[in-house]
Write a protein that holds these residues in place. Structure first.
Motif, PDB file in Angstrom:
ATOM      1  N   PHE A 125       0.831  -1.196   0.000  1.00 15.29           N
ATOM      2  CA  PHE A 125       0.000   0.000   0.000  1.00 15.29           C
ATOM      3  C   PHE A 125       0.875   1.260   0.000  1.00 15.29           C
ATOM      4  O   PHE A 125       0.599   2.221  -0.724  1.00 15.29           O
ATOM      5  CB  PHE A 125      -0.951  -0.011   1.203  1.00 15.29           C
ATOM      6  CG  PHE A 125      -2.030   1.013   1.077  1.00 15.29           C
ATOM      7  CD1 PHE A 125      -3.050   0.862   0.146  1.00 15.29           C
ATOM      8  CD2 PHE A 125      -2.025   2.158   1.855  1.00 15.29           C
ATOM      9  CE1 PHE A 125      -4.034   1.825  -0.008  1.00 15.29           C
ATOM     10  CE2 PHE A 125      -2.999   3.132   1.718  1.00 15.29           C
ATOM     11  CZ  PHE A 125      -4.008   2.965   0.779  1.00 15.29           C
ATOM     12  N   SER A 126       1.956   1.241   0.762  1.00 17.99           N
ATOM     13  CA  SER A 126       2.877   2.384   0.790  1.00 17.99           C
ATOM     14  C   SER A 126       3.557   2.570  -0.556  1.00 17.99           C
ATOM     15  O   SER A 126       3.759   3.705  -1.010  1.00 17.99           O
ATOM     16  CB  SER A 126       3.971   2.174   1.836  1.00 17.99           C
ATOM     17  OG  SER A 126       3.419   1.883   3.076  1.00 17.99           O
ATOM     18  N   ARG A 127       3.900   1.456  -1.186  1.00 14.89           N
ATOM     19  CA  ARG A 127       4.525   1.526  -2.507  1.00 14.89           C
ATOM     20  C   ARG A 127       3.554   2.112  -3.519  1.00 14.89           C
ATOM     21  O   ARG A 127       3.952   2.888  -4.397  1.00 14.89           O
ATOM     22  CB  ARG A 127       4.958   0.132  -2.957  1.00 14.89           C
ATOM     23  CG  ARG A 127       6.147  -0.404  -2.187  1.00 14.89           C
ATOM     24  CD  ARG A 127       7.282   0.563  -2.206  1.00 14.89           C
ATOM     25  NE  ARG A 127       8.545  -0.071  -2.515  1.00 14.89           N
ATOM     26  CZ  ARG A 127       9.677   0.593  -2.669  1.00 14.89           C
ATOM     27  NH1 ARG A 127       9.709   1.906  -2.540  1.00 14.89           N
ATOM     28  NH2 ARG A 127      10.781  -0.033  -2.942  1.00 14.89           N
TER      29      ARG A 127
ATOM     30  N   THR B  89      -0.568   1.807  12.749  1.00 15.26           N
ATOM     31  CA  THR B  89       0.531   0.845  12.924  1.00 15.26           C
ATOM     32  C   THR B  89       0.387   0.094  14.251  1.00 15.26           C
ATOM     33  O   THR B  89       0.699  -1.085  14.327  1.00 15.26           O
ATOM     34  CB  THR B  89       1.915   1.518  12.845  1.00 15.26           C
ATOM     35  OG1 THR B  89       2.013   2.493  13.874  1.00 15.26           O
ATOM     36  CG2 THR B  89       2.131   2.197  11.511  1.00 15.26           C
ATOM     37  N   LEU B  90      -0.128   0.776  15.289  1.00 10.66           N
ATOM     38  CA  LEU B  90      -0.372   0.070  16.559  1.00 10.66           C
ATOM     39  C   LEU B  90      -1.389  -1.053  16.354  1.00 10.66           C
ATOM     40  O   LEU B  90      -1.214  -2.164  16.846  1.00 10.66           O
ATOM     41  CB  LEU B  90      -0.913   1.034  17.623  1.00 10.66           C
ATOM     42  CG  LEU B  90       0.035   2.052  18.234  1.00 10.66           C
ATOM     43  CD1 LEU B  90      -0.680   2.859  19.308  1.00 10.66           C
ATOM     44  CD2 LEU B  90       1.277   1.378  18.821  1.00 10.66           C
ATOM     45  N   LEU B  91      -2.466  -0.744  15.628  1.00 12.16           N
ATOM     46  CA  LEU B  91      -3.493  -1.760  15.376  1.00 12.16           C
ATOM     47  C   LEU B  91      -2.904  -2.949  14.611  1.00 12.16           C
ATOM     48  O   LEU B  91      -3.197  -4.102  14.925  1.00 12.16           O
ATOM     49  CB  LEU B  91      -4.650  -1.153  14.580  1.00 12.16           C
ATOM     50  CG  LEU B  91      -5.667  -0.350  15.398  1.00 12.16           C
ATOM     51  CD1 LEU B  91      -6.561   0.480  14.478  1.00 12.16           C
ATOM     52  CD2 LEU B  91      -6.527  -1.264  16.268  1.00 12.16           C
ATOM     53  N   ALA B 147       7.842   7.807   4.257  1.00  9.86           N
ATOM     54  CA  ALA B 147       7.846   7.380   5.662  1.00  9.86           C
ATOM     55  C   ALA B 147       7.011   6.108   5.819  1.00  9.86           C
ATOM     56  O   ALA B 147       7.412   5.170   6.514  1.00  9.86           O
ATOM     57  CB  ALA B 147       7.302   8.493   6.565  1.00  9.86           C
ATOM     58  N   SER B 148       5.863   6.063   5.147  1.00 10.01           N
ATOM     59  CA  SER B 148       5.003   4.880   5.253  1.00 10.01           C
ATOM     60  C   SER B 148       5.720   3.635   4.743  1.00 10.01           C
ATOM     61  O   SER B 148       5.604   2.558   5.332  1.00 10.01           O
ATOM     62  CB  SER B 148       3.721   5.083   4.433  1.00 10.01           C
ATOM     63  OG  SER B 148       2.998   6.177   4.938  1.00 10.01           O
ATOM     64  N   ALA B 149       6.439   3.786   3.639  1.00 11.58           N
ATOM     65  CA  ALA B 149       7.171   2.637   3.098  1.00 11.58           C
ATOM     66  C   ALA B 149       8.271   2.200   4.062  1.00 11.58           C
ATOM     67  O   ALA B 149       8.486   0.995   4.273  1.00 11.58           O
ATOM     68  CB  ALA B 149       7.753   2.973   1.726  1.00 11.58           C
ATOM     69  N   THR B 150       8.967   3.174   4.660  1.00  6.00           N
ATOM     70  CA  THR B 150      10.018   2.842   5.624  1.00  6.00           C
ATOM     71  C   THR B 150       9.439   2.138   6.851  1.00  6.00           C
ATOM     72  O   THR B 150      10.022   1.183   7.375  1.00  6.00           O
ATOM     73  CB  THR B 150      10.767   4.120   6.073  1.00  6.00           C
ATOM     74  OG1 THR B 150      11.265   4.783   4.914  1.00  6.00           O
ATOM     75  CG2 THR B 150      11.910   3.797   7.011  1.00  6.00           C
ATOM     76  N   SER B 185      10.529  11.690  12.230  1.00  6.18           N
ATOM     77  CA  SER B 185      11.217  12.620  11.319  1.00  6.18           C
ATOM     78  C   SER B 185      10.257  13.185  10.273  1.00  6.18           C
ATOM     79  O   SER B 185      10.383  14.348   9.883  1.00  6.18           O
ATOM     80  CB  SER B 185      12.421  11.945  10.655  1.00  6.18           C
ATOM     81  OG  SER B 185      12.027  10.795   9.955  1.00  6.18           O
ATOM     82  N   ALA B 186       9.302  12.374   9.831  1.00  6.62           N
ATOM     83  CA  ALA B 186       8.305  12.897   8.885  1.00  6.62           C
ATOM     84  C   ALA B 186       7.444  13.945   9.586  1.00  6.62           C
ATOM     85  O   ALA B 186       7.104  14.977   9.006  1.00  6.62           O
ATOM     86  CB  ALA B 186       7.441  11.770   8.333  1.00  6.62           C
ATOM     87  N   ALA B 187       7.103  13.684  10.848  1.00  4.67           N
ATOM     88  CA  ALA B 187       6.261  14.610  11.616  1.00  4.67           C
ATOM     89  C   ALA B 187       6.918  15.978  11.725  1.00  4.67           C
ATOM     90  O   ALA B 187       6.268  17.016  11.548  1.00  4.67           O
ATOM     91  CB  ALA B 187       5.973  14.038  13.007  1.00  4.67           C
ATOM     92  N   THR B 188       8.209  15.993  12.008  1.00  6.25           N
ATOM     93  CA  THR B 188       8.887  17.291  12.145  1.00  6.25           C
ATOM     94  C   THR B 188       9.151  17.915  10.775  1.00  6.25           C
ATOM     95  O   THR B 188       8.934  19.117  10.590  1.00  6.25           O
ATOM     96  CB  THR B 188      10.215  17.139  12.920  1.00  6.25           C
ATOM     97  OG1 THR B 188      10.940  16.017  12.399  1.00  6.25           O
ATOM     98  CG2 THR B 188       9.974  16.930  14.405  1.00  6.25           C
ATOM     99  N   GLU B 189       9.553  17.096   9.811  1.00  5.09           N
ATOM    100  CA  GLU B 189       9.887  17.659   8.489  1.00  5.09           C
ATOM    101  C   GLU B 189       8.669  18.327   7.839  1.00  5.09           C
ATOM    102  O   GLU B 189       8.773  19.434   7.307  1.00  5.09           O
ATOM    103  CB  GLU B 189      10.432  16.561   7.567  1.00  5.09           C
ATOM    104  CG  GLU B 189      10.969  17.123   6.259  1.00  5.09           C
ATOM    105  CD  GLU B 189      11.527  16.048   5.325  1.00  5.09           C
ATOM    106  OE1 GLU B 189      11.334  14.843   5.611  1.00  5.09           O
ATOM    107  OE2 GLU B 189      12.139  16.420   4.308  1.00  5.09           O
ATOM    108  N   VAL B 190       7.509  17.663   7.878  1.00  2.00           N
ATOM    109  CA  VAL B 190       6.340  18.258   7.206  1.00  2.00           C
ATOM    110  C   VAL B 190       5.922  19.573   7.873  1.00  2.00           C
ATOM    111  O   VAL B 190       5.386  20.459   7.198  1.00  2.00           O
ATOM    112  CB  VAL B 190       5.123  17.288   7.110  1.00  2.00           C
ATOM    113  CG1 VAL B 190       5.453  16.096   6.223  1.00  2.00           C
ATOM    114  CG2 VAL B 190       4.603  16.878   8.470  1.00  2.00           C
TER     115      VAL B 190
END
Lengths: 333, 333
Positions: A125-127, B89-91, B147-150, B185-190
């Motif tokens: 999904f991310s891809r 992601t927690l779920l 970020a999602s892919a990572t 890092s995505a949270a701060t960068e955006v």
């Protein structure tokens, strides 16, 4: 079109027309599925993505873009995007819930893969998300974000509606829009959007995909009771055994007398199924002609899909899309 | 800063500063979590989203935007976005695999929820995706898609690295980047991107979030062996019982002699754990001083996070971010 073509199925005809593009889609899928850090990812997805499915959804995007006069390679990106989203939802659908285990169907291996299915689905999904960002079209992103939400909402709705005899045809339609039609309609719509097609055409492409997807899923649900196992690869009665409220059962429940209702309560709500119950369920569907009524619904959606094509330009692909719609419902005719 | 403030923890100080924004974030979360068709969705997520967590990730976005002089409300959308991604992601992490059942830990209720956890997580992820599309920033979409892919790749890597004594500190770092640092890092960068901050500043915000996230996760893994259960709410030894290769164990395995290696093989690789094994594991970590070495690593990452702040404007929020970094590691000092 020569005589040879007459015997070729519509999706095969499309595959022939989009041969070069489909090769590019397959190459992109293989490239983006790879993971430098996590070799399990291509292992888990290989059998799904490389198995050479019909690539129906990617072809819808390529067809919509072609029909709209698109020149470029964003169609290939978006075709790969919809295939990734499709594969991700398949993986997440595979996750086993307790009921499946309770009925003794899930193997240890299936269970072990629960976590892999979830996380690899997330990766795909991310891809998909990365690929659509590469098109640089906020409108495309908006369409696919909305489709994703509809898909997820439909899946949750299906979960909560499962085994509930109160499920109506309206709820069924919402579930079907989520599980099938949302991605079909997004696949066709984005093909028009990247070609900057006029609004009336992108709307027509959406409507075609929506109606085709609904017709497709209704036929699929019908095949579960009426199909030829050898031809479809589906086992008759799987949905009944899994206590899914599909259209033929919803219609039969609506027409049930007290005795029949007790039968559906026992088999679907309570899940107490015995030898002969599937035959009895099918007999009730025949008695109330719900399989015929379901087929009529499918035909009506297919007619809507073909009607939706009217505002689109006169183009060889338009006829292919109409033929494809007929072919979808011909599976049960 | 008055005396009263001296006793207030950094994240509480930030919550005070961003009180109005956080209220808007919470309202947006509640609004977008709702589903007209599937009421199970808010049921499943309510305990996660509404439980009033520290909202650390959303606060990072608000802080980065504020520090960068942002005026508008996209910061609120993106703060809700990162919280939705975090909750999704927690779920998905909650999905139970066979091993968990084999050890008799999973209850029927947990299992029943496997499918709900997956599908509701997908729904939240789609909602996050819709929210970020609303910002209209392709750069923001690119950052969050990557970020999602990572995140997904890191989760799969963690799955394949689990119980494997060959897991190196490099692999651990990749896993930690995925499971924690990528979203920080995505949270701060955006936050910097929507404020159109200069490149050197968005890069600094990324670096701060990355190093803070890594430091945060290392401390979390350390607390599993060294924490005060009453203060942290974590049970000592959970990671050991779940056979996770976290930094203190990786370092102990690297320093192990033949007898110790056999101990790790039995307890982690084979999962044959007996009374006294956790105490023995901790004793080995003390013998090789791997808890101290892990703490030193965490401190080094926290120092990197604070160093990253240098190019940012002199602003009250910059000091709060530095204090937050110190606070993260102070949990184990």
């Amino acid at each position: 079109m020569g005589l040879d073509h007459a015997a070729i199925k519509p999706h095969e005809q499309m595959a022939e027309r989009f041969d070069g593009k489909l090769t590019a889609v397959n190459a992109l899928i293989a490239e983006r599925m790879a993971s430098r850090h996590a070799p399990r990812i291509p292992q888990v997805t290989a059998h799904l993505v490389e198995a050479g499915g019909k690539r129906l959804r990617p072809m819808l995007t390529l067809a919509a873009a072609d029909l709209s006069g698109y020149v470029g390679d964003h169609d290939v990106r978006l075709a790969a995007t919809v295939e990734f989203i499709h594969t991700a939802t398949l993986l997440h659908d595979d996750v086993v819930d307790e009921s499946a285990q309770r009925r003794g169907r899930a193997t240890a291996n299936l269970l072990w893969d629960n976590k892999s299915s979830v996380l690899v689905g997330d990766y795909l999904f991310s891809r998909a998300f990365q690929l659509m960002v590469e098109t640089g079209s906020l409108r495309v992103l908006d369409i696919l974000a909305n489709a994703s939400a509809t898909i997820a909402e439909g899946e949750v709705l299906q979960l909560t509606a499962a085994r509930d005899l109160a499920t109506t045809e309206d709820i069924y339609l919402q579930v079907v829009r989520g599980k099938t039609a949302a991605l079909f309609s997004a696949a066709t719509e984005v093909g028009g959007v990247i070609a900057a097609a006029p609004e009336v055409q992108t709307r027509a492409l959406f409507d075609y995909g929506d109606a085709l997807g609904i017709g497709f899923q209704i036929v699929d649900d019908l095949l579960d009771f009426r199909g030829d196992t050898a031809a479809t690869g589906k086992n008759i009665g799987d949905d009944f055994r899994e206590r899914k409220l599909t259209l033929p059962i919803i219609k039969a429940v609506a027409a049930a007398d007290a005795t029949e209702r007790a039968f559906w309560q026992r088999t679907i709500e309570k899940g107490d199924q015995r030898d002969g119950d599937l035959e009895q369920a099918i007999a009730l569907m025949h008695a109330h002609r719900t399989l015929d009524a379901t087929q009529a619904d499918a035909l009506a959606w297919i007619a809507r899909a073909k009607d939706a094509l009217a505002p689109l330009p006169d183009h060889p692909v338009r006829q292919m899309l109409a033929d494809l719609a007929d072919y979808v419902v011909a599976r049960v005719s």
